[in-house]
Scaffold this active site. Structure first.
Site, short mmCIF file in Angstrom:
data_model
loop_
_atom_site.label_atom_id
_atom_site.label_comp_id
_atom_site.label_asym_id
_atom_site.label_seq_id
_atom_site.Cartn_x
_atom_site.Cartn_y
_atom_site.Cartn_z
N GLY A 55 52.58 23.88 -9.74
CA GLY A 55 52.10 25.18 -9.30
C GLY A 55 53.14 26.29 -9.24
O GLY A 55 52.82 27.46 -9.32
N ASP B 173 53.93 27.18 -4.70
CA ASP B 173 52.92 28.19 -4.94
C ASP B 173 52.20 28.62 -3.66
O ASP B 173 52.04 29.78 -3.38
CB ASP B 173 51.91 27.71 -6.00
CG ASP B 173 51.34 26.32 -5.71
OD1 ASP B 173 51.70 25.70 -4.68
OD2 ASP B 173 50.55 25.83 -6.53
N ASP C 265 49.22 25.45 2.29
CA ASP C 265 47.84 25.22 2.70
C ASP C 265 47.87 24.44 4.02
O ASP C 265 48.05 25.04 5.08
CB ASP C 265 47.10 24.50 1.58
CG ASP C 265 45.62 24.30 1.86
OD1 ASP C 265 45.07 25.05 2.67
OD2 ASP C 265 45.01 23.39 1.28
N LYS D 212 47.75 30.27 3.22
CA LYS D 212 46.33 30.37 3.59
C LYS D 212 46.17 30.45 5.09
O LYS D 212 46.69 29.62 5.82
CB LYS D 212 45.58 29.14 3.08
CG LYS D 212 44.73 29.44 1.87
CD LYS D 212 43.83 28.26 1.58
CE LYS D 212 43.93 27.92 0.11
NZ LYS D 212 43.07 26.79 -0.23
N PHE E 189 39.44 28.81 -2.10
CA PHE E 189 40.17 28.09 -3.13
C PHE E 189 40.54 29.06 -4.25
O PHE E 189 39.67 29.68 -4.85
CB PHE E 189 39.37 26.91 -3.68
CG PHE E 189 40.24 25.95 -4.42
CD1 PHE E 189 40.93 24.95 -3.74
CD2 PHE E 189 40.42 26.07 -5.80
CE1 PHE E 189 41.78 24.09 -4.42
CE2 PHE E 189 41.26 25.21 -6.48
CZ PHE E 189 41.94 24.21 -5.79
N VAL E 190 41.82 29.21 -4.49
CA VAL E 190 42.28 30.20 -5.46
C VAL E 190 42.92 29.53 -6.68
O VAL E 190 43.48 28.44 -6.57
CB VAL E 190 43.27 31.20 -4.83
CG1 VAL E 190 42.57 32.10 -3.84
CG2 VAL E 190 44.45 30.49 -4.16
N ASP F 294 45.95 25.77 -9.91
CA ASP F 294 44.94 25.16 -10.79
C ASP F 294 43.75 24.62 -10.04
O ASP F 294 43.78 24.42 -8.82
CB ASP F 294 45.57 23.98 -11.52
CG ASP F 294 45.76 22.78 -10.59
OD1 ASP F 294 46.41 22.94 -9.54
OD2 ASP F 294 45.21 21.71 -10.88
N ARG G 220 45.77 27.71 -14.74
CA ARG G 220 47.15 28.01 -14.34
C ARG G 220 47.73 29.21 -15.09
O ARG G 220 48.64 29.87 -14.60
CB ARG G 220 48.07 26.81 -14.62
CG ARG G 220 47.83 25.62 -13.74
CD ARG G 220 49.02 24.68 -13.84
NE ARG G 220 48.71 23.31 -13.45
CZ ARG G 220 48.76 22.85 -12.21
NH1 ARG G 220 49.07 23.66 -11.22
NH2 ARG G 220 48.48 21.59 -11.94
P1 IMP Z 1 49.42 21.44 1.41
O1 IMP Z 1 50.25 20.21 1.36
O2 IMP Z 1 48.06 21.20 1.99
O3 IMP Z 1 50.09 22.64 2.04
O4 IMP Z 1 49.04 21.78 -0.06
C1 IMP Z 1 49.84 22.38 -0.93
C2 IMP Z 1 49.37 22.12 -2.34
O5 IMP Z 1 47.94 22.02 -2.47
C3 IMP Z 1 49.78 23.29 -3.16
O6 IMP Z 1 51.07 23.13 -3.67
C4 IMP Z 1 48.70 23.32 -4.22
O7 IMP Z 1 49.08 22.49 -5.28
C5 IMP Z 1 47.47 22.73 -3.58
N1 IMP Z 1 46.52 23.79 -3.13
C6 IMP Z 1 46.23 24.13 -1.87
N2 IMP Z 1 45.34 25.13 -1.82
C7 IMP Z 1 45.07 25.44 -3.10
C8 IMP Z 1 44.21 26.43 -3.73
O8 IMP Z 1 43.51 27.24 -3.10
N3 IMP Z 1 44.21 26.44 -5.09
C9 IMP Z 1 44.96 25.59 -5.84
N4 IMP Z 1 45.78 24.67 -5.30
C10 IMP Z 1 45.83 24.59 -3.94
MG MG Z 2 51.26 22.41 -5.91
#
Ligand code: IMP
Ligand code: MG
Length: 169
Positions: A38, A94, A97, A125, A146-147, A153, A159
């Site tokens: 990402g 990227d 979340d 987010k 979801f973006v 992606d 992407r």
């Molecule tokens: P986290 O571990 O939940 O913070 O997730 C981080 C990873 O989830 C990011 O590096 C993204 O690859 C993926 N991700 C989370 N939200 C989105 C979204 O809205 N679109 C695409 N990928 C996302």
């Molecule tokens: Mg990622």
């Protein structure tokens, strides 16, 4: 798809972030560690604005979540990282979340003996963080949707888009 951030919005903000990063590091050598896949566009754009002695390294982190938005177990593939001991590391991803990825990567990199560690994300987010992660640089706070685009992606699609859009599902 509804465009959330245009290519211009992104480019403008990335340039601002680079200025802030360059000011903070004041000419110190930095190793940027990007989280694949990402980080691709964000990393490529931001480094071209960074007037610092710079190394670029990459690792891959995947949390098997398929189509669900709940994170699974994180797999870190870091075989291609150079020796980071004593280096000033800036970890770039990227999107923040749930925070699981960056929280775990932060521990992983600290254990490698880095001299300092900062974290930068293009997107954060709102209302999703379960594992609190302090980020040093954040491009945009976005609503919980979801973006895709600009590196982000859905099943490895979208992407390449120069903008960030909300995926309709
Ligand atoms: P986290 O571990 O939940 O913070 O997730 C981080 C990873 O989830 C990011 O590096 C993204 O690859 C993926 N991700 C989370 N939200 C989105 C979204 O809205 N679109 C695409 N990928 C996302
Ligand atoms: Mg990622």
């Amino acid at each position: 798809m509804k465009i959330l951030l245009s290519a211009d919005d992104i480019q403008r903000r990335v340039a601002e972030m680079a200025r802030q990063i360059a000011d903070d590091y004041r000419g110190q050598p930095v190793t940027i560690v990007g989280v694949l896949t990402g980080c691709l566009m964000f990393l490529a754009d931001i480094v071209r604005h960074l007037d610092l002695p710079l190394r670029i390294a990459l690792l891959q982190a995947s949390s098997y979540r398929g189509e669900a938005t709940a994170p699974g177990e994180l797999r870190i593939q870091a075989e291609r990282l150079p020796d980071l001991r004593g280096r000033h590391v800036l970890l770039l991803d990227d999107i923040l979340d749930t925070g699981q990825t960056l929280a775990e990567l932060r521990v992983y990199l600290r254990n490698l003996g880095v001299a300092s560690l900062r974290v930068g994300v293009l997107l954060r987010k709102e209302g999703r963080q379960k594992t609190p992660v302090e980020v040093d640089y954040c491009g945009f706070d976005i609503p919980d949707a979801f973006v895709v685009g600009y590196g982000l992606d859905f099943n490895d699609e979208y992407r390449h888009l120069p903008y960030i859009a909300i995926l309709n599902r």
